[in-house]
Write an enzyme that holds these catalytic residues in place. Structure first.
Site, short mmCIF file in Angstrom:
data_model
loop_
_atom_site.label_atom_id
_atom_site.label_comp_id
_atom_site.label_asym_id
_atom_site.label_seq_id
_atom_site.Cartn_x
_atom_site.Cartn_y
_atom_site.Cartn_z
N HIS A 83 -15.24 -31.20 -33.08
CA HIS A 83 -16.44 -31.47 -32.28
C HIS A 83 -16.00 -31.97 -30.91
CE1 HIS A 83 -20.73 -32.77 -31.70
NE2 HIS A 83 -20.09 -33.30 -30.67
N GLU A 86 -18.22 -30.85 -23.58
CA GLU A 86 -17.15 -31.75 -24.03
C GLU A 86 -16.23 -32.13 -22.87
OE1 GLU A 86 -16.86 -33.33 -27.08
OE2 GLU A 86 -18.86 -32.46 -27.29
N HIS A 106 -16.36 -35.95 -21.77
CA HIS A 106 -15.23 -36.67 -22.33
C HIS A 106 -13.89 -36.38 -21.65
CE1 HIS A 106 -17.98 -37.80 -25.49
NE2 HIS A 106 -18.23 -36.53 -25.73
#
Length: 151
Positions: free
Chosen positions: A50, A101, A105
């Site tokens: 994920h 993502e 992040h």
């Protein structure tokens, strides 16, 4: 201009350049990561990635606004992402998922896009056996194993 004067000017330019590089290095090094979380999911019918989520300190100034681009990935990284990090939602594309993502992040890790995604894949390959369903693999700032679902 004398040769001595030229050397003095060159030495001054080098000193200024080194000082500027040192300030840049200090700014980059101010982003300390206290831990990483490798989030794994079972939404695709198998355990897949994920995300790799850093936990930077509040004072992190190393985040970028760089947009995700497949062109910044090696062919190996991209191939592995398609295999181990697919989107599991039919309403999204892999690019949408990876872009999210990266922007949420990856941009605060200080890594390149290729380094960030390939690091996550390497950690996935190392720790996926610890999970049989959705889980969080907790890691130190140097990617040492701390446990599952304890972060």
């Amino acid at each position: 201009m004398s040769i001595r004067m030229i050397f003095v000017v060159l030495a001054a330019l080098i000193a200024v350049s080194l000082a500027a590089n040192l300030r840049t290095s200090e700014a980059v090094s101010t982003c300390k990561i206290s831990e990483y979380v490798l989030a794994l999911q079972d939404d695709c019918g198998f355990i897949s990635i994920h995300g790799l989520w850093p936990d930077p300190e509040d004072s992190c100034t190393n985040c970028t606004s760089e947009q995700f681009s497949e062109s910044k990935l090696s062919s190996t990284t991209l191939s592995d992402m398609k295999k181990y990090w697919p989107t599991c939602q039919s309403s999204n594309t892999n690019d949408d998922f990876w872009s999210h993502e990266w922007s949420k992040h990856g941009t605060c890790t200080g890594m390149t896009q290729d380094a960030y995604f390939s690091q996550a894949i390497s950690l996935y390959q190392k720790y996926k056996s610890k999970c049989t369903t959705d889980c969080y693999v907790c890691l130190t700032p140097t990617y040492g194993y701390e446990g599952v679902n304890v972060c």
